[in-house]
Design a protein around this motif. Sequence first.
Motif, PDB file in Angstrom:
ATOM      1  N   VAL A  33       0.838  -1.190   0.000  1.00  0.00           N
ATOM      2  CA  VAL A  33       0.000   0.000   0.000  1.00  0.00           C
ATOM      3  C   VAL A  33       0.877   1.246   0.000  1.00  0.00           C
ATOM      4  N   ALA A  34       0.510   2.228  -0.804  1.00  0.00           N
ATOM      5  CA  ALA A  34       1.227   3.502  -0.858  1.00  0.00           C
ATOM      6  C   ALA A  34       0.456   4.572  -0.099  1.00  0.00           C
ATOM      7  N   GLN A 132      10.847  -9.624   9.442  1.00  0.00           N
ATOM      8  CA  GLN A 132      10.124 -10.705   8.792  1.00  0.00           C
ATOM      9  C   GLN A 132       8.637 -10.391   8.803  1.00  0.00           C
ATOM     10  N   LEU A 133       8.106 -10.089   7.634  1.00  0.00           N
ATOM     11  CA  LEU A 133       6.680  -9.806   7.526  1.00  0.00           C
ATOM     12  C   LEU A 133       5.964 -11.116   7.207  1.00  0.00           C
ATOM     13  N   PRO A 134       5.094 -11.578   8.093  1.00  0.00           N
ATOM     14  CA  PRO A 134       4.443 -12.873   7.859  1.00  0.00           C
ATOM     15  C   PRO A 134       3.455 -12.786   6.700  1.00  0.00           C
ATOM     16  N   PRO A 135       3.127 -13.918   6.105  1.00  0.00           N
ATOM     17  CA  PRO A 135       2.113 -13.907   5.039  1.00  0.00           C
ATOM     18  C   PRO A 135       0.835 -13.227   5.521  1.00  0.00           C
ATOM     19  N   GLY A 136       0.292 -12.369   4.695  1.00  0.00           N
ATOM     20  CA  GLY A 136      -0.872 -11.582   5.083  1.00  0.00           C
ATOM     21  C   GLY A 136      -0.512 -10.235   5.661  1.00  0.00           C
ATOM     22  N   GLY A 137       0.763 -10.055   6.034  1.00  0.00           N
ATOM     23  CA  GLY A 137       1.212  -8.771   6.541  1.00  0.00           C
ATOM     24  C   GLY A 137       1.199  -7.723   5.437  1.00  0.00           C
ATOM     25  N   VAL A 138       0.918  -6.488   5.817  1.00  0.00           N
ATOM     26  CA  VAL A 138       0.714  -5.408   4.845  1.00  0.00           C
ATOM     27  C   VAL A 138       1.899  -4.448   4.867  1.00  0.00           C
ATOM     28  N   LEU A 139       2.451  -4.153   3.709  1.00  0.00           N
ATOM     29  CA  LEU A 139       3.466  -3.114   3.589  1.00  0.00           C
ATOM     30  C   LEU A 139       2.773  -1.767   3.440  1.00  0.00           C
ATOM     31  N   LEU A 140       3.154  -0.800   4.275  1.00  0.00           N
ATOM     32  CA  LEU A 140       2.631   0.558   4.218  1.00  0.00           C
ATOM     33  C   LEU A 140       3.794   1.482   3.878  1.00  0.00           C
ATOM     34  N   LEU A 141       4.006   1.739   2.607  1.00  0.00           N
ATOM     35  CA  LEU A 141       5.123   2.579   2.177  1.00  0.00           C
ATOM     36  C   LEU A 141       4.641   4.020   2.072  1.00  0.00           C
ATOM     37  N   HIS A 142       5.355   4.927   2.718  1.00  0.00           N
ATOM     38  CA  HIS A 142       4.931   6.330   2.707  1.00  0.00           C
ATOM     39  C   HIS A 142       6.079   7.235   2.257  1.00  0.00           C
ATOM     40  N   GLY A 143       5.688   8.289   1.560  1.00  0.00           N
ATOM     41  CA  GLY A 143       6.668   9.250   1.081  1.00  0.00           C
ATOM     42  C   GLY A 143       6.125  10.062  -0.069  1.00  0.00           C
ATOM     43  N   PRO A 144       6.931  10.974  -0.618  1.00  0.00           N
ATOM     44  CA  PRO A 144       6.494  11.805  -1.731  1.00  0.00           C
ATOM     45  C   PRO A 144       6.771  11.171  -3.082  1.00  0.00           C
ATOM     46  N   LEU A 145       5.997  11.565  -4.074  1.00  0.00           N
ATOM     47  CA  LEU A 145       6.264  11.221  -5.476  1.00  0.00           C
ATOM     48  C   LEU A 145       6.269   9.714  -5.730  1.00  0.00           C
ATOM     49  N   LEU A 146       5.473   8.976  -4.980  1.00  0.00           N
ATOM     50  CA  LEU A 146       5.523   7.514  -5.055  1.00  0.00           C
ATOM     51  C   LEU A 146       4.871   6.947  -6.309  1.00  0.00           C
ATOM     52  N   LEU A 147       3.916   7.636  -6.861  1.00  0.00           N
ATOM     53  CA  LEU A 147       3.102   7.028  -7.914  1.00  0.00           C
ATOM     54  C   LEU A 147       3.706   7.162  -9.309  1.00  0.00           C
ATOM     55  N   PRO A 152       4.772  -1.891  -7.479  1.00  0.00           N
ATOM     56  CA  PRO A 152       3.603  -2.784  -7.573  1.00  0.00           C
ATOM     57  C   PRO A 152       2.647  -2.659  -6.397  1.00  0.00           C
ATOM     58  N   PHE A 153       2.010  -1.512  -6.275  1.00  0.00           N
ATOM     59  CA  PHE A 153       1.075  -1.303  -5.177  1.00  0.00           C
ATOM     60  C   PHE A 153      -0.265  -1.978  -5.470  1.00  0.00           C
ATOM     61  N   ASP A 154      -0.863  -2.491  -4.418  1.00  0.00           N
ATOM     62  CA  ASP A 154      -2.202  -3.070  -4.517  1.00  0.00           C
ATOM     63  C   ASP A 154      -3.278  -2.066  -4.132  1.00  0.00           C
ATOM     64  N   LEU A 155      -2.883  -0.996  -3.446  1.00  0.00           N
ATOM     65  CA  LEU A 155      -3.797   0.089  -3.105  1.00  0.00           C
ATOM     66  C   LEU A 155      -2.956   1.348  -2.936  1.00  0.00           C
ATOM     67  N   THR A 156      -3.461   2.471  -3.433  1.00  0.00           N
ATOM     68  CA  THR A 156      -2.727   3.730  -3.313  1.00  0.00           C
ATOM     69  C   THR A 156      -3.610   4.786  -2.668  1.00  0.00           C
ATOM     70  N   VAL A 157      -3.013   5.510  -1.731  1.00  0.00           N
ATOM     71  CA  VAL A 157      -3.675   6.613  -1.034  1.00  0.00           C
ATOM     72  C   VAL A 157      -2.850   7.868  -1.307  1.00  0.00           C
ATOM     73  N   HIS A 158      -3.494   8.902  -1.815  1.00  0.00           N
ATOM     74  CA  HIS A 158      -2.791  10.159  -2.075  1.00  0.00           C
ATOM     75  C   HIS A 158      -3.355  11.244  -1.182  1.00  0.00           C
ATOM     76  N   LEU A 159      -2.472  11.917  -0.432  1.00  0.00           N
ATOM     77  CA  LEU A 159      -2.868  13.054   0.389  1.00  0.00           C
ATOM     78  C   LEU A 159      -2.658  14.320  -0.423  1.00  0.00           C
ATOM     79  N   LEU A 160      -3.754  14.980  -0.754  1.00  0.00           N
ATOM     80  CA  LEU A 160      -3.749  16.121  -1.655  1.00  0.00           C
ATOM     81  C   LEU A 160      -3.750  17.429  -0.875  1.00  0.00           C
ATOM     82  N   LEU A 161      -2.848  18.326  -1.261  1.00  0.00           N
ATOM     83  CA  LEU A 161      -2.850  19.700  -0.778  1.00  0.00           C
ATOM     84  C   LEU A 161      -2.988  20.621  -1.986  1.00  0.00           C
ATOM     85  N   SER A 162      -3.828  21.634  -1.878  1.00  0.00           N
ATOM     86  CA  SER A 162      -3.895  22.635  -2.928  1.00  0.00           C
ATOM     87  C   SER A 162      -2.553  23.360  -3.000  1.00  0.00           C
TER      88      SER A 162
END
Length: 210
Positions: A33-34, A132-147, A152-162
């Motif tokens: 997840v991003a 060691q991330l067990p099977p089913g464990g979720v990666l939460l990668l955070h930072g700028p300019l990720l997309l 290979p993200f399975d879900l992406t979250v974008h925090l938008l600022l005007s």
Amino acid sequence: MRLEAITWDRLVDRIAERLLDLKPADGSPWPRVAFDGAPAADPGELAARVHEALRTRGRPSLAVGTEGFLRPASVRLEHGHQDVDAYYDGWSDTGALWREVFGPLEAGGDGRVLPDLLDPVTDRATRSPYVQLPPGGVLLLHGPLLLRHWFPFDLTVHLLLSPGALRRRTPEADHWILPAFERYEHETDPAGAADILVRADDPRRPAWSG
């Protein structure tokens, strides 16, 4: 895109609940997840809160920040301390992220993730142990300019600022990075590309796409 008002607590709960049922499309047992956003939007804070919400639901996860995977200062600052093109294209060590974070979480991987590689303050190797991330464990990668990196993200979250909010909430000494986010918006359209959009102009009153 229509956005609806929501509290941060409710937003965290809604994202965490969605992640409980998230299945990677490539057959990997580790959803990725991003949490994408400029430093002023603090995507790491949202990732940390979702990590805690998953923990209380019995779902393991690992929050990893791209600030721990910067290139050495001698490389990223080769053209000066305020080179916008270098910030946009060359600050993040994407090769290390592929090798140490995404590679182990591919189908058939071993799940051993390096949480960080370089301390951005001391510019020295962190020497952190693998997690060691067990099977089913979720990666939460955070930072700028990720997309823009084809991770290979399975879900992406974008925090938008005007643009105005981004300028107000970015320290003046860091205003030189603002053109990078303008370029990112034009080239990548993160608000349109993300699965979940969170508008955070007012840090007390977020809104999201649901």
